[in-house]
Write an enzyme that holds these catalytic residues in place. Structure first.
Site, PDB file in Angstrom:
ATOM      1  N   LYS A   1       0.800  -1.203   0.051  1.00 42.79           N
ATOM      2  CA  LYS A   1      -0.004  -0.027   0.066  1.00 42.79           C
ATOM      3  C   LYS A   1       0.800   1.213   0.030  1.00 42.79           C
ATOM      4  O   LYS A   1       0.720   2.221  -0.818  1.00 42.79           O
ATOM      5  CB  LYS A   1      -1.052  -0.217   1.254  1.00 42.79           C
ATOM      6  CG  LYS A   1      -1.701   1.262   1.530  1.00 42.79           C
ATOM      7  CD  LYS A   1      -2.850   1.604   0.618  1.00 42.79           C
ATOM      8  CE  LYS A   1      -3.305   2.941   1.061  1.00 42.79           C
ATOM      9  NZ  LYS A   1      -4.090   3.343  -0.015  1.00 42.79           N
TER      10      LYS A   1
ATOM     11  N   LYS B   1       0.890  10.986   6.051  1.00 45.20           N
ATOM     12  CA  LYS B   1       0.936   9.838   6.972  1.00 45.20           C
ATOM     13  C   LYS B   1       1.763   8.699   6.451  1.00 45.20           C
ATOM     14  O   LYS B   1       2.607   8.107   6.543  1.00 45.20           O
ATOM     15  CB  LYS B   1      -0.116   9.392   7.554  1.00 45.20           C
ATOM     16  CG  LYS B   1      -0.210   8.153   8.339  1.00 45.20           C
ATOM     17  CD  LYS B   1      -1.514   7.557   8.705  1.00 45.20           C
ATOM     18  CE  LYS B   1      -2.308   7.029   7.523  1.00 45.20           C
ATOM     19  NZ  LYS B   1      -3.483   6.294   7.817  1.00 45.20           N
TER      20      LYS B   1
HETATM   21  P1  NAD Z   1     -11.843   8.982   8.068  1.00 45.80           P
HETATM   22  O1  NAD Z   1     -11.047   9.869   9.134  1.00 45.80           O
HETATM   23  O2  NAD Z   1     -12.938   9.778   7.247  1.00 45.80           O
HETATM   24  O3  NAD Z   1     -12.251   7.813   8.942  1.00 45.80           O
HETATM   25  C1  NAD Z   1     -11.878   7.524  10.070  1.00 45.80           C
HETATM   26  C2  NAD Z   1     -13.140   7.236  11.223  1.00 45.80           C
HETATM   27  O4  NAD Z   1     -12.366   6.525  12.299  1.00 45.80           O
HETATM   28  C3  NAD Z   1     -13.702   8.345  11.476  1.00 45.80           C
HETATM   29  O5  NAD Z   1     -15.286   8.345  11.427  1.00 45.80           O
HETATM   30  C4  NAD Z   1     -13.223   8.601  13.133  1.00 45.80           C
HETATM   31  O6  NAD Z   1     -14.559   9.347  13.821  1.00 45.80           O
HETATM   32  C5  NAD Z   1     -13.068   7.245  13.422  1.00 45.80           C
HETATM   33  N1  NAD Z   1     -12.082   6.830  14.449  1.00 45.80           N
HETATM   34  C6  NAD Z   1     -11.273   7.897  15.025  1.00 45.80           C
HETATM   35  N2  NAD Z   1     -10.673   7.417  16.160  1.00 45.80           N
HETATM   36  C7  NAD Z   1     -11.507   6.276  16.461  1.00 45.80           C
HETATM   37  C8  NAD Z   1     -11.302   5.177  17.584  1.00 45.80           C
HETATM   38  N3  NAD Z   1     -10.700   5.512  18.621  1.00 45.80           N
HETATM   39  N4  NAD Z   1     -12.557   4.474  18.038  1.00 45.80           N
HETATM   40  C9  NAD Z   1     -13.303   4.165  16.721  1.00 45.80           C
HETATM   41  N5  NAD Z   1     -13.540   5.141  15.636  1.00 45.80           N
HETATM   42  C10 NAD Z   1     -12.416   6.149  15.646  1.00 45.80           C
HETATM   43  O7  NAD Z   1     -10.571   8.465   7.353  1.00 45.80           O
HETATM   44  P2  NAD Z   1     -10.853   7.892   5.946  1.00 45.80           P
HETATM   45  O8  NAD Z   1     -10.354   8.768   4.745  1.00 45.80           O
HETATM   46  O9  NAD Z   1     -11.886   6.919   6.138  1.00 45.80           O
HETATM   47  O10 NAD Z   1      -9.378   6.804   6.140  1.00 45.80           O
HETATM   48  C11 NAD Z   1      -9.539   5.480   6.675  1.00 45.80           C
HETATM   49  C12 NAD Z   1      -8.085   4.758   6.617  1.00 45.80           C
HETATM   50  O11 NAD Z   1      -8.235   4.446   5.252  1.00 45.80           O
HETATM   51  C13 NAD Z   1      -6.853   5.448   6.715  1.00 45.80           C
HETATM   52  O12 NAD Z   1      -5.897   4.754   7.288  1.00 45.80           O
HETATM   53  C14 NAD Z   1      -6.360   6.038   5.286  1.00 45.80           C
HETATM   54  O13 NAD Z   1      -5.179   6.075   5.118  1.00 45.80           O
HETATM   55  C15 NAD Z   1      -7.212   4.789   4.684  1.00 45.80           C
HETATM   56  N6  NAD Z   1      -7.534   5.127   3.216  1.00 45.80           N
HETATM   57  C16 NAD Z   1      -8.080   6.292   2.890  1.00 45.80           C
HETATM   58  C17 NAD Z   1      -8.664   6.556   1.497  1.00 45.80           C
HETATM   59  C18 NAD Z   1      -9.216   7.809   1.337  1.00 45.80           C
HETATM   60  O14 NAD Z   1      -9.443   7.998   0.153  1.00 45.80           O
HETATM   61  N7  NAD Z   1     -10.098   8.309   2.059  1.00 45.80           N
HETATM   62  C19 NAD Z   1      -8.201   5.660   0.637  1.00 45.80           C
HETATM   63  C20 NAD Z   1      -7.302   4.530   1.029  1.00 45.80           C
HETATM   64  C21 NAD Z   1      -7.164   3.962   2.389  1.00 45.80           C
END
Ligand code: NAD
Length: 309
Positions: free
Chosen positions: A175, A244
């Site tokens: 990734k 990150k």
């Molecule tokens: P986001 O911030 O939208 O979602 C993360 C969620 O986790 C939030 O709703 C937050 O409230 C929740 N959260 C935070 N702390 C928490 C806890 N202690 N307990 C329970 N819930 C908690 O982020 P995202 O964009 O959905 O990304 C999530 C992951 O996926 C990341 O690791 C990111 O690098 C990866 N990712 C994101 C994308 C993208 O396009 N957004 C693409 C591929 C991978």
């Protein structure tokens, strides 16, 4: 529809990526118990049919397999091993980690969970929010061949499942290599477009030409038409998350004693972007900082139905 032989799934982290993934799993007939630190996010998931638990431990008490999609490595560790974490649950025997957490952290968590009889599927994803909604993510799973076969039907609801290795950490490594290229495409395309505009070229024309030429990449095909030229900057991934990923790549390369010159420059540009525009700004807004130096603005009318990572 519920398939009676299916495992009950937990889903922790129902944000930009987690929510659409949870919706696909519900639509595929899985029963879901979810959790999110944000009340607002949890309520939206509940309204869509996800049963909501109060803690990660409760999710692991009520489900067979727990999936996570969380923002940062420390949050993943806290949810997995912290107070009322997954490790305290009594039922779930498999953890599918969809977040980008880095190889070192996932190895540490996987080892601690293995001591409690929980198997880890290190399975980050690429393809963005659109890919999560459409079920077209690239899913990069590292786990034993047997476990891969048993979780493949779940992963394939989310996208195309690749078995990239048997050891936790290899999914994360795959990734990070992918996102390094995605981050570089945005950074380099932004520089190239600002360079051309400063000399008098039109940004929409530039993107069109690049897409017909050898400069074509995921930023020219998708990000610029959908979120930059229209000045919406709303692709759905933050600059902080992109930084990150580059930091994790850089740390892992350092550990291996591997110089990565281009990655280091790209990481520095993203650090500048986060410092100037904030960690929450959409990652497509990187160009605005380069535009300011040059005194130009890449505004055009292109839209594209394409979607990629
Ligand atoms: P986001 O911030 O939208 O979602 C993360 C969620 O986790 C939030 O709703 C937050 O409230 C929740 N959260 C935070 N702390 C928490 C806890 N202690 N307990 C329970 N819930 C908690 O982020 P995202 O964009 O959905 O990304 C999530 C992951 O996926 C990341 O690791 C990111 O690098 C990866 N990712 C994101 C994308 C993208 O396009 N957004 C693409 C591929 C991978």
């Amino acid at each position: 529809m519920t398939n009676s032989g299916d495992p009950v799934l937990g889903f922790i982290g129902l944000g930009h990526m987690g929510f659409p993934m949870s919706q696909r799993l519900l639509a595929a007939g899985y029963q879901l118990v979810g959790m999110d630190a944000s009340n607002e996010v949890a309520k939206r998931a509940e309204a869509s049919g996800v049963a909501i638990a109060e803690s990660a431990a409760e999710v692991a008490d009520r489900t067979d397999i727990v999936l996570t999609s969380l923002p940062s490595p420390p949050v993943v560790r806290e949810v997995a091993l912290g107070r009322n974490g997954m490790v305290d649950g009594s039922r779930a025997g498999v953890w599918i980690e969809l977040s980008t957490t880095g190889a070192e952290m996932i190895r540490e968590i996987a080892a601690a969970l293995a001591d409690r009889g929980v198997e880890t599927v290190d399975s980050p994803v690429s393809g963005g929010v659109n890919g999560a909604s459409a079920g077209t993510l690239a899913v990069m799973a590292a786990t034993t061949p047997h476990r891969f076969d048993t979780v493949k039907p779940i992963l394939e609801v989310l996208g195309r499942a690749f078995h990239v290795g048997t050891e936790p950490g290899l999914g994360q490594t795959m990734k990070l290599a992918n996102n390094y290229l995605s981050a570089t495409a945005i950074a380099a395309t932004s520089e190239a477009v600002v360079f051309g505009m400063k000399a008098g070229l039109d940004p929409s024309t530039m993107i069109e030409v690049m897409n017909a030429g050898t400069g074509r990449n995921s930023a020219t095909v998708d990000k610029f038409p959908r979120a930059v030229l229209n000045r919406r900057f709303d692709f759905g991934f933050t600059s902080g998350l992109m930084y990150k990923d580059l930091r994790l790549l850089s740390e892992q390369a350092d550990e291996m004693g591997l110089p990565m010159w281009v990655a280091e420059s790209v990481r520095q540009l993203w650090l500048y972007t986060v410092n100037r525009g904030g960690a929450d700004a959409d990652f497509t807004s990187l160009i605005t900082h380069l535009e300011r130096w040059a005194g130009v603005e890449a505004r055009g009318a292109q839209e594209s139905p394409d979607s990629s990572s």
